[in-house]
Scaffold this motif. Sequence first.
Motif, mmCIF file in Angstrom:
data_model
loop_
_atom_site.group_PDB
_atom_site.id
_atom_site.type_symbol
_atom_site.label_atom_id
_atom_site.label_comp_id
_atom_site.label_asym_id
_atom_site.label_seq_id
_atom_site.Cartn_x
_atom_site.Cartn_y
_atom_site.Cartn_z
ATOM 1 N N ASP A 56 0.813 -1.211 0.000
ATOM 2 C CA ASP A 56 0.000 0.000 0.000
ATOM 3 C C ASP A 56 0.851 1.269 0.000
ATOM 4 N N ARG A 57 2.026 1.166 0.578
ATOM 5 C CA ARG A 57 2.919 2.320 0.681
ATOM 6 C C ARG A 57 4.284 1.901 0.148
ATOM 7 N N ASN A 58 4.760 2.618 -0.860
ATOM 8 C CA ASN A 58 5.999 2.238 -1.533
ATOM 9 C C ASN A 58 6.977 3.405 -1.527
ATOM 10 N N CYS A 59 8.228 3.107 -1.194
ATOM 11 C CA CYS A 59 9.280 4.115 -1.241
ATOM 12 C C CYS A 59 10.430 3.594 -2.093
ATOM 13 N N HIS A 166 -0.990 9.233 -2.692
ATOM 14 C CA HIS A 166 -0.112 10.282 -2.197
ATOM 15 C C HIS A 166 1.273 10.097 -2.816
ATOM 16 N N LEU A 207 5.554 8.479 3.669
ATOM 17 C CA LEU A 207 4.975 7.147 3.489
ATOM 18 C C LEU A 207 3.758 6.940 4.385
ATOM 19 N N ASP A 211 -3.049 6.265 3.154
ATOM 20 C CA ASP A 211 -3.220 4.813 3.054
ATOM 21 C C ASP A 211 -2.522 4.243 1.830
ATOM 22 N N ARG A 212 -2.447 5.042 0.755
ATOM 23 C CA ARG A 212 -1.709 4.636 -0.441
ATOM 24 C C ARG A 212 -0.681 5.707 -0.755
ATOM 25 N N ALA A 213 0.575 5.301 -0.909
ATOM 26 C CA ALA A 213 1.637 6.288 -1.091
ATOM 27 C C ALA A 213 2.704 5.763 -2.046
ATOM 28 N N SER A 258 4.059 -1.274 4.160
ATOM 29 C CA SER A 258 4.932 -0.522 3.262
ATOM 30 C C SER A 258 6.052 -1.402 2.726
#
Length: 397
Positions: A56-59, A166, A207, A211-213, A258
């Motif tokens: 859901d969250r990616n960096c 985001h 992040l 909820d979504r990044a 994440s």
Amino acid sequence: MAQPTTWDTHPEPLPVDSAPVPEYGSGSLADLLPTLAAGLGVPGMTAGITELTPADRNCVFLIDGLGWEQLRAHPEDAPFMTSLLGTSRGGTGRPITAGYPATTATSLASVGTGLPPGAHGLPGYTVRDPATGELMNQLRWQPWTAPAVWQPYPTVFQLAHEAGVHAAQVSSPAFENTPLTKVALSGGTFVGQLSGEDRMDIAAEQLAAADRALVYTYYSEVDGSGHRFGVDSDTWRGQLAHVDRLVQRLAEQLPPRSALYVTADHGMIDVPFDEEHRIDFDEDWELRAGVALLGGEGRARHVYALPGAQDDVLACWREVLGEQFWVASREEAVAAGWFGPRVDARVRDRIGDVVAAARDDVLLIASEREPRESAMVGNHGSMTPAEQLVPLLEVRP
């Protein structure tokens, strides 16, 4: 008996199709963000790197100049990233390819747009602008040209932002408004931070902000120390140790649901300072004959011929350099897929009439035209594993 000419004594040139073409579509930098965005439900995105599990969250943390081979060669200086090469932290580190040429402007555009160089249109360090006939430095954006004309496609960050994800970039404040950032990495929120430590902290906050990044952060000093001192120097090793601590700092702050992906834009190779390894275009009358402009960089050259001289320049460059460089015509390089599976019409004439990619540890410098670049210890650009292979390391909380 007449002595053999210089042309008679050169061995057979390297076949164009022997060059190891980047893994466009399944394992290149251009496939990373579309894969992550597809997992976030962004319309139009395709998961090219199929083994990545959606989060859901990616960096994405891009370390400028840190090739896979250089990382593997220095485990004592990068213990945390070295630990990610196995499965102990929930991910499997592996190499992906940068794309051709393996250089910063080209790679950052591939990362941010999710497109190979033949589509996004930044196919080299310097390339000819067909509209003006001048060489354009695509890293420094000199001479200036309209960014949206030069690279008209939306970035993955822009598409993600429009889809309600985001999107954020955390980098040096100096990069916020550069043309390269606008065409390659813009979309959503830009947060400028000077120190690497602050960037890691802010990236973790970004992040966790939704909820979504989809978050991107960047560190450049590994590349700079490699160019100035070489990739086995104490200075370079010190930068590697520092960025290893930054990766660990960010990894320890990851919010739930994440994933952190550590990668790079290219690797690097040190080239000795002697005439055998550094061929000077400005002092070689054979290589200069029929050439209007010399673009690219020392290990990935775009050669623009005078009108009517294309065939002669190609033949000469193959004879002189063909044992150490893959030397191709524009048509051959495009057909071989060096710049990706497609080359847009607006991009085609930016590519040299002749394209030369180094295979051996050699450099085609231009001491008068490019004194700064010609003095670099570490270099990159070509399709060798040391330059092409970059890490893809994964961390999950």
